[in-house]
Design a protein around this motif. Structure first.
Motif, PDB file in Angstrom:
ATOM      1  N   LEU B 127      46.620  23.357 -54.867  1.00 41.66           N
ATOM      2  CA  LEU B 127      45.660  22.274 -54.578  1.00 41.66           C
ATOM      3  C   LEU B 127      45.384  21.441 -55.824  1.00 41.66           C
ATOM      4  CD1 LEU B 127      42.840  23.944 -52.428  1.00 41.66           C
ATOM      5  CD2 LEU B 127      44.590  22.370 -51.635  1.00 41.66           C
ATOM      6  N   TYR B 128      45.375  22.106 -56.980  1.00 39.24           N
ATOM      7  CA  TYR B 128      45.037  21.439 -58.249  1.00 39.24           C
ATOM      8  C   TYR B 128      46.247  20.809 -58.928  1.00 39.24           C
ATOM      9  CZ  TYR B 128      40.551  24.013 -58.228  1.00 39.24           C
ATOM     10  OH  TYR B 128      39.324  24.512 -57.923  1.00 39.24           O
ATOM     11  N   HIS B 129      47.416  20.937 -58.332  1.00 37.03           N
ATOM     12  CA  HIS B 129      48.629  20.429 -58.985  1.00 37.03           C
ATOM     13  C   HIS B 129      48.419  18.965 -59.410  1.00 37.03           C
ATOM     14  CE1 HIS B 129      52.767  19.056 -59.527  1.00 37.03           C
ATOM     15  NE2 HIS B 129      53.096  20.321 -59.651  1.00 37.03           N
ATOM     16  N   PRO B 130      48.693  18.650 -60.697  1.00 36.80           N
ATOM     17  CA  PRO B 130      48.380  17.308 -61.197  1.00 36.80           C
ATOM     18  C   PRO B 130      49.024  16.191 -60.371  1.00 36.80           C
ATOM     19  CG  PRO B 130      49.009  18.755 -62.996  1.00 36.80           C
ATOM     20  CD  PRO B 130      49.233  19.535 -61.728  1.00 36.80           C
ATOM     21  N   ALA B 131      50.286  16.376 -59.948  1.00 37.91           N
ATOM     22  CA  ALA B 131      50.970  15.287 -59.236  1.00 37.91           C
ATOM     23  C   ALA B 131      50.851  15.431 -57.719  1.00 37.91           C
ATOM     24  CB  ALA B 131      52.446  15.253 -59.635  1.00 37.91           C
ATOM     25  N   PRO B 143      44.924  10.894 -61.641  1.00 33.94           N
ATOM     26  CA  PRO B 143      45.009  12.341 -61.431  1.00 33.94           C
ATOM     27  C   PRO B 143      44.332  13.131 -62.554  1.00 33.94           C
ATOM     28  CG  PRO B 143      47.150  11.408 -62.013  1.00 33.94           C
ATOM     29  CD  PRO B 143      46.231  10.263 -61.801  1.00 33.94           C
ATOM     30  N   LEU B 144      43.636  14.195 -62.162  1.00 35.53           N
ATOM     31  CA  LEU B 144      43.016  15.079 -63.143  1.00 35.53           C
ATOM     32  C   LEU B 144      43.913  16.283 -63.363  1.00 35.53           C
ATOM     33  CD1 LEU B 144      39.416  15.054 -61.624  1.00 35.53           C
ATOM     34  CD2 LEU B 144      40.195  13.826 -63.652  1.00 35.53           C
ATOM     35  N   ASN B 145      43.927  16.757 -64.607  1.00 33.75           N
ATOM     36  CA  ASN B 145      44.690  17.947 -64.926  1.00 33.75           C
ATOM     37  C   ASN B 145      43.744  19.150 -64.866  1.00 33.75           C
ATOM     38  OD1 ASN B 145      46.442  19.848 -65.845  1.00 33.75           O
ATOM     39  ND2 ASN B 145      46.556  19.073 -67.937  1.00 33.75           N
ATOM     40  N   TRP B 146      43.410  19.557 -63.637  1.00 32.24           N
ATOM     41  CA  TRP B 146      42.339  20.529 -63.402  1.00 32.24           C
ATOM     42  C   TRP B 146      42.399  21.756 -64.303  1.00 32.24           C
ATOM     43  CZ3 TRP B 146      38.200  20.289 -60.105  1.00 32.24           C
ATOM     44  CH2 TRP B 146      38.145  19.168 -59.271  1.00 32.24           C
ATOM     45  N   LEU B 147      43.487  22.492 -64.227  1.00 33.59           N
ATOM     46  CA  LEU B 147      43.513  23.792 -64.900  1.00 33.59           C
ATOM     47  C   LEU B 147      43.914  23.676 -66.374  1.00 33.59           C
ATOM     48  CD1 LEU B 147      45.060  25.792 -61.962  1.00 33.59           C
ATOM     49  CD2 LEU B 147      42.671  25.739 -62.700  1.00 33.59           C
ATOM     50  N   GLY B 148      44.379  22.483 -66.789  1.00 32.72           N
ATOM     51  CA  GLY B 148      44.784  22.328 -68.176  1.00 32.72           C
ATOM     52  C   GLY B 148      43.704  21.669 -69.024  1.00 32.72           C
ATOM     53  N   ASP B 149      42.618  21.269 -68.390  1.00 34.60           N
ATOM     54  CA  ASP B 149      41.568  20.554 -69.100  1.00 34.60           C
ATOM     55  C   ASP B 149      40.429  21.528 -69.430  1.00 34.60           C
ATOM     56  OD1 ASP B 149      40.103  17.336 -68.697  1.00 34.60           O
ATOM     57  OD2 ASP B 149      39.121  19.093 -69.546  1.00 34.60           O
ATOM     58  N   PRO B 150      40.066  21.624 -70.713  1.00 33.48           N
ATOM     59  CA  PRO B 150      39.038  22.597 -71.104  1.00 33.48           C
ATOM     60  C   PRO B 150      37.703  22.394 -70.365  1.00 33.48           C
ATOM     61  CG  PRO B 150      40.082  21.629 -73.027  1.00 33.48           C
ATOM     62  CD  PRO B 150      40.609  20.885 -71.844  1.00 33.48           C
ATOM     63  N   VAL B 151      37.405  21.156 -69.972  1.00 33.00           N
ATOM     64  CA  VAL B 151      36.144  20.908 -69.278  1.00 33.00           C
ATOM     65  C   VAL B 151      36.241  21.282 -67.803  1.00 33.00           C
ATOM     66  CG1 VAL B 151      34.408  19.175 -68.687  1.00 33.00           C
ATOM     67  CG2 VAL B 151      35.601  19.057 -70.884  1.00 33.00           C
ATOM     68  N   LEU B 152      37.401  21.040 -67.195  1.00 36.13           N
ATOM     69  CA  LEU B 152      37.546  21.226 -65.751  1.00 36.13           C
ATOM     70  C   LEU B 152      38.011  22.624 -65.346  1.00 36.13           C
ATOM     71  CD1 LEU B 152      39.225  17.879 -64.646  1.00 36.13           C
ATOM     72  CD2 LEU B 152      36.877  18.626 -64.261  1.00 36.13           C
ATOM     73  N   ALA B 153      38.602  23.368 -66.274  1.00 38.72           N
ATOM     74  CA  ALA B 153      39.226  24.636 -65.887  1.00 38.72           C
ATOM     75  C   ALA B 153      38.206  25.621 -65.303  1.00 38.72           C
ATOM     76  CB  ALA B 153      39.936  25.251 -67.090  1.00 38.72           C
ATOM     77  N   LEU B 154      37.067  25.808 -65.987  1.00 38.29           N
ATOM     78  CA  LEU B 154      36.085  26.767 -65.481  1.00 38.29           C
ATOM     79  C   LEU B 154      35.529  26.345 -64.116  1.00 38.29           C
ATOM     80  CD1 LEU B 154      34.719  29.466 -65.997  1.00 38.29           C
ATOM     81  CD2 LEU B 154      32.882  28.253 -67.165  1.00 38.29           C
ATOM     82  N   PRO B 155      35.110  25.067 -63.949  1.00 39.95           N
ATOM     83  CA  PRO B 155      34.687  24.652 -62.604  1.00 39.95           C
ATOM     84  C   PRO B 155      35.787  24.861 -61.570  1.00 39.95           C
ATOM     85  CG  PRO B 155      34.052  23.000 -64.213  1.00 39.95           C
ATOM     86  CD  PRO B 155      34.870  24.019 -64.948  1.00 39.95           C
ATOM     87  N   GLY B 156      37.046  24.628 -61.947  1.00 39.68           N
ATOM     88  CA  GLY B 156      38.151  24.839 -61.019  1.00 39.68           C
ATOM     89  C   GLY B 156      38.245  26.291 -60.573  1.00 39.68           C
ATOM     90  N   VAL B 157      38.088  27.214 -61.518  1.00 40.93           N
ATOM     91  CA  VAL B 157      38.140  28.638 -61.195  1.00 40.93           C
ATOM     92  C   VAL B 157      36.917  29.035 -60.355  1.00 40.93           C
ATOM     93  CG1 VAL B 157      38.108  30.964 -62.157  1.00 40.93           C
ATOM     94  CG2 VAL B 157      39.537  29.217 -63.200  1.00 40.93           C
ATOM     95  N   ILE B 158      35.749  28.486 -60.727  1.00 43.16           N
ATOM     96  CA  ILE B 158      34.522  28.794 -59.987  1.00 43.16           C
ATOM     97  C   ILE B 158      34.652  28.360 -58.528  1.00 43.16           C
ATOM     98  CG2 ILE B 158      32.091  28.128 -59.721  1.00 43.16           C
ATOM     99  CD1 ILE B 158      31.858  28.242 -62.763  1.00 43.16           C
ATOM    100  N   LEU B 159      35.220  27.166 -58.320  1.00 46.00           N
ATOM    101  CA  LEU B 159      35.405  26.646 -56.956  1.00 46.00           C
ATOM    102  C   LEU B 159      36.252  27.613 -56.127  1.00 46.00           C
ATOM    103  CD1 LEU B 159      34.301  23.964 -55.938  1.00 46.00           C
ATOM    104  CD2 LEU B 159      36.591  23.003 -56.164  1.00 46.00           C
ATOM    105  N   ALA B 160      37.339  28.109 -56.731  1.00 41.90           N
ATOM    106  CA  ALA B 160      38.205  29.048 -56.021  1.00 41.90           C
ATOM    107  C   ALA B 160      37.444  30.327 -55.691  1.00 41.90           C
ATOM    108  CB  ALA B 160      39.447  29.359 -56.869  1.00 41.90           C
ATOM    109  N   ASP B 161      36.628  30.792 -56.638  1.00 44.32           N
ATOM    110  CA  ASP B 161      35.875  32.026 -56.416  1.00 44.32           C
ATOM    111  C   ASP B 161      34.817  31.845 -55.332  1.00 44.32           C
ATOM    112  OD1 ASP B 161      35.246  34.815 -57.340  1.00 44.32           O
ATOM    113  OD2 ASP B 161      33.287  33.884 -57.593  1.00 44.32           O
ATOM    114  N   VAL B 162      34.130  30.710 -55.364  1.00 40.99           N
ATOM    115  CA  VAL B 162      33.111  30.436 -54.344  1.00 40.99           C
ATOM    116  C   VAL B 162      33.776  30.378 -52.971  1.00 40.99           C
ATOM    117  CG1 VAL B 162      31.478  28.718 -53.473  1.00 40.99           C
ATOM    118  CG2 VAL B 162      31.541  29.250 -55.911  1.00 40.99           C
ATOM    119  N   TRP B 163      34.926  29.731 -52.886  1.00 41.30           N
ATOM    120  CA  TRP B 163      35.642  29.634 -51.617  1.00 41.30           C
ATOM    121  C   TRP B 163      35.952  31.028 -51.067  1.00 41.30           C
ATOM    122  CZ3 TRP B 163      40.739  30.904 -49.982  1.00 41.30           C
ATOM    123  CH2 TRP B 163      41.094  30.375 -48.735  1.00 41.30           C
ATOM    124  N   ARG B 164      36.372  31.904 -51.980  1.00 37.25           N
ATOM    125  CA  ARG B 164      36.823  33.220 -51.564  1.00 37.25           C
ATOM    126  C   ARG B 164      35.676  34.129 -51.131  1.00 37.25           C
ATOM    127  NH1 ARG B 164      39.040  38.065 -53.222  1.00 37.25           N
ATOM    128  NH2 ARG B 164      37.730  38.274 -55.042  1.00 37.25           N
TER     129      ARG B 164
END
Lengths: 270, 290
Positions: B127-131, B143-164
């Motif tokens: 889902l987070y794939h840049p392209a 496009p945002l580089n979700w998992l490669g960006d120091p600011v976005l990576a933690l929110p990206g992981v949190i979102l996945a955890d909340v979903w689960r």
């Protein structure tokens, strides 16, 4: 009418919630050339090529078999040990029962990262590294406390009078357990078994640490290590993810009643 | 003691003994070992094993990577669990009002909960794939580089955890809601209470115990989080998703410092047990002893 619309709306929102999964499902049927472009969202023609590649050229089929074997044997081992133990905790006079149950439930809170190191050395000493046995033992260490906790509750719900009546008829403890308690507690036992199976099927940290080759790698490990040499094979990964999700899907869709029962008993027992 | 009671007691021991033996061998023994290892300089590959006392623990107090991991773990836990409780409560309320398709609704929810966490990691990575990621497509713009960006990576992981894990909270709240007698609401309505007043005076108090249990279960899980970040980001970029479990794992199995890694694991475990103990005290005070 308004009612129906509202209900449909809630279901629609929940379907949106499940999009991460459905998107992967869709991806698994997309032809290679259409994976890395958006739009269009839908594939121009659906293909089974990714499933074919995963089933014929990857370690996923072997990993599925490993996961199935490990999860089934873990469930069996934990159920047998847990049933006897839980019956004793539910029915028989054992000193220190309360602190024992507290210890059992506390051990489920303990983080696996703290025991994985010593566990690894133990398995190496026993010569069990990279075998099903290693994973069955490791998963049993998580599953047994859960099973003891759940089954003690379920067995307590069986009316004691029925057992007393059987004793008066001359039945032994073992006969009573087998022909009276077990049949009555069967739905609870099924719930505990399903949760254990899921726990083992999904477990990653121990499975990742104790396995080294295809001889014992489970599906989550194989999926985490899915090879991509020059480019990431997104379509194949999607197909492999869907295959790894099959047992959980069967349990959620087909056996939901038992799953929910066990889940609630684990969380809400008072 | 009657002979029957004595016999029962012996049977009880016999039935419980195998389970207890397995638990002692597979849980008590590793826990005792990890405590002992944490007091040693121990690197099995080089044959190093000597007593170090509390040296590792003293080092942890000044180790910036450790305090970073502790902070990431804390931030991950509070934000994830907070979102899960809030969203779970809303979903439970919506499900209670549902007349048709409850089973389907529960299936859609529980699917997210029952998937292996590695599958969840793969779903969100895609889902987070840049392209080609759906996330960037829906957001439009650049496009945002979700998992490669120091600011976005933690929110990206949190979102996945909340979903689960939100579905778990939703399910236990929903189960509690279905046990509330409708008469309570009818009586309140007769007294002229509005929707909001009924929620605050009836629903929320009756749900408080379940929410506490959700808080306990979910925080314990979040505090030991490992799978999602290990597979999604490997703890990066720049340690911005490195939890205590990931940091401990790195030391134990990647840099092979069994002694130091054990010390990290012991502190992580102590934090989890401390939180569990605090919650259990609260639950007991609420009359909800386990």
């Amino acid at each position: 009418m308004k009612r129906l619309l509202r209900d449909a709306g809630v279901l629609g929102l929940l379907a949106v919630y499940a999009i991460p999964f459905f998107w992967q499902l869709l991806t698994s049927f997309k032809p290679e050339g259409e994976l890395l472009v958006l739009p269009p969202l839908l594939p121009s023609y659906p293909t089974l090529a990714h499933y074919q590649a995963v089933l014929e050229q990857s370690l996923i089929p072997r990993a599925l078999a490993n996961s199935l074997g490990v999860a089934a044997l873990t469930t069996l081992l934990a159920l047998v040990l847990g049933l006897f133990g839980a019956y004793a905790l539910a029915r028989l006079p054992i000193p220190g029962k309360a602190p024992l149950l507290l210890g059992v439930i506390a051990s489920t809170a303990f983080p696996p990262i703290a025991t994985v190191g010593p566990f690894y050395l133990l398995l190496r000493t026993l010569g069990l590294r990279d075998t099903w046995g290693a994973l069955i033992l490791a998963h049993t260490s998580f599953a047994l406390p859960l099973i003891l906790w759940l089954l003690t509750g379920f067995l307590r719900e069986v009316p004691e009078e029925l057992e007393e009546a059987a004793f008066l008829d001359g039945a032994s403890r073992f006969q009573v357990l087998r022909s009276i308690v077990l049949p009555l507690a069967a739905p609870g036992v099924a719930s505990a078994a399903l949760l254990t199976f899921l726990l083992s099927w999904n477990e990653f940290l121990f499975a990742y640490t104790f396995t080294a080759t295809e001889a014992s790698r489970t599906v989550p490990v194989a999926l985490a290590l899915f090879p991509g040499v020059f480019e990431v094979p997104w379509g194949d990964i999607a197909a492999a993810s869907i295959l790894a999700s099959l047992p959980p899907i069967v349990i959620v869709v087909g056996l939901q009643r038992y799953l929910v029962r066990g889940l609630l008993a684990g969380a809400l027992r008072e | 003691m009657t002979p029957r009671r004595r016999a029962d007691r012996r049977t009880g021991f016999l039935l419980l003994a195998p389970a207890l033996a397995v638990l002692v061998a597979l849980t008590v023994y590793p826990v005792a070992s990890v405590l002992w290892f944490s007091l040693q300089h121990r690197m099995p590959v080089f044959g190093i094993a000597r007593f170090a006392g509390v040296a590792h623990y003293a080092f942890l107090a000044e180790d910036p990577r450790f305090s970073n991991a502790a902070w990431i773990t804390f931030a991950f836990t509070t934000v994830s669990v907070g979102l899960e409780l809030g969203l779970g409560l809303l979903v439970a309320l919506a499900l209670r009002a549902q007349r048709t398709g409850r089973r389907l609704g529960l299936s859609l929810l529980l699917l997210a909960w029952a998937l292996p966490s590695v599958v969840t990691a793969r779903l969100f990575e895609w889902l987070y794939h840049p392209a080609a990621g759906l996330a960037n497509f829906l957001l439009g713009g650049h496009p945002l580089n979700w998992l490669g960006d120091p600011v976005l990576a933690l929110p990206g992981v949190i979102l996945a955890d909340v979903w689960r894990t939100m579905p778990f909270v939703a399910l236990i709240c929903y189960a509690r809601l279905t046990t509330i007698a409708p008469e309570l609401y009818e009586a309140a309505q007769v007294d002229g209470a509005g929707q909001l007043a009924m929620f605050r005076r009836i629903t929320l108090p009756l749900l408080s115990q379940v929410l506490l249990i959700g808080l306990l279960f979910r925080s314990l899980d979040a505090l030991r989080a490992f799978d999602l970040m290990f597979v999604l980001t490997g703890g990066g970029p720049a340690g911005t998703t490195e939890t205590l479990s990931v940091y401990a794992y790195r030391n134990l199995f990647q840099t092979l410092q069994l002694g130091f890694g054990s010390a990290v694991a012991v502190v992580a475990a102590a934090l989890v047990m401390l939180v569990a103990w605090a919650y259990l005290r609260i639950l007991r005070r609420e009359g909800l002893t386990a």
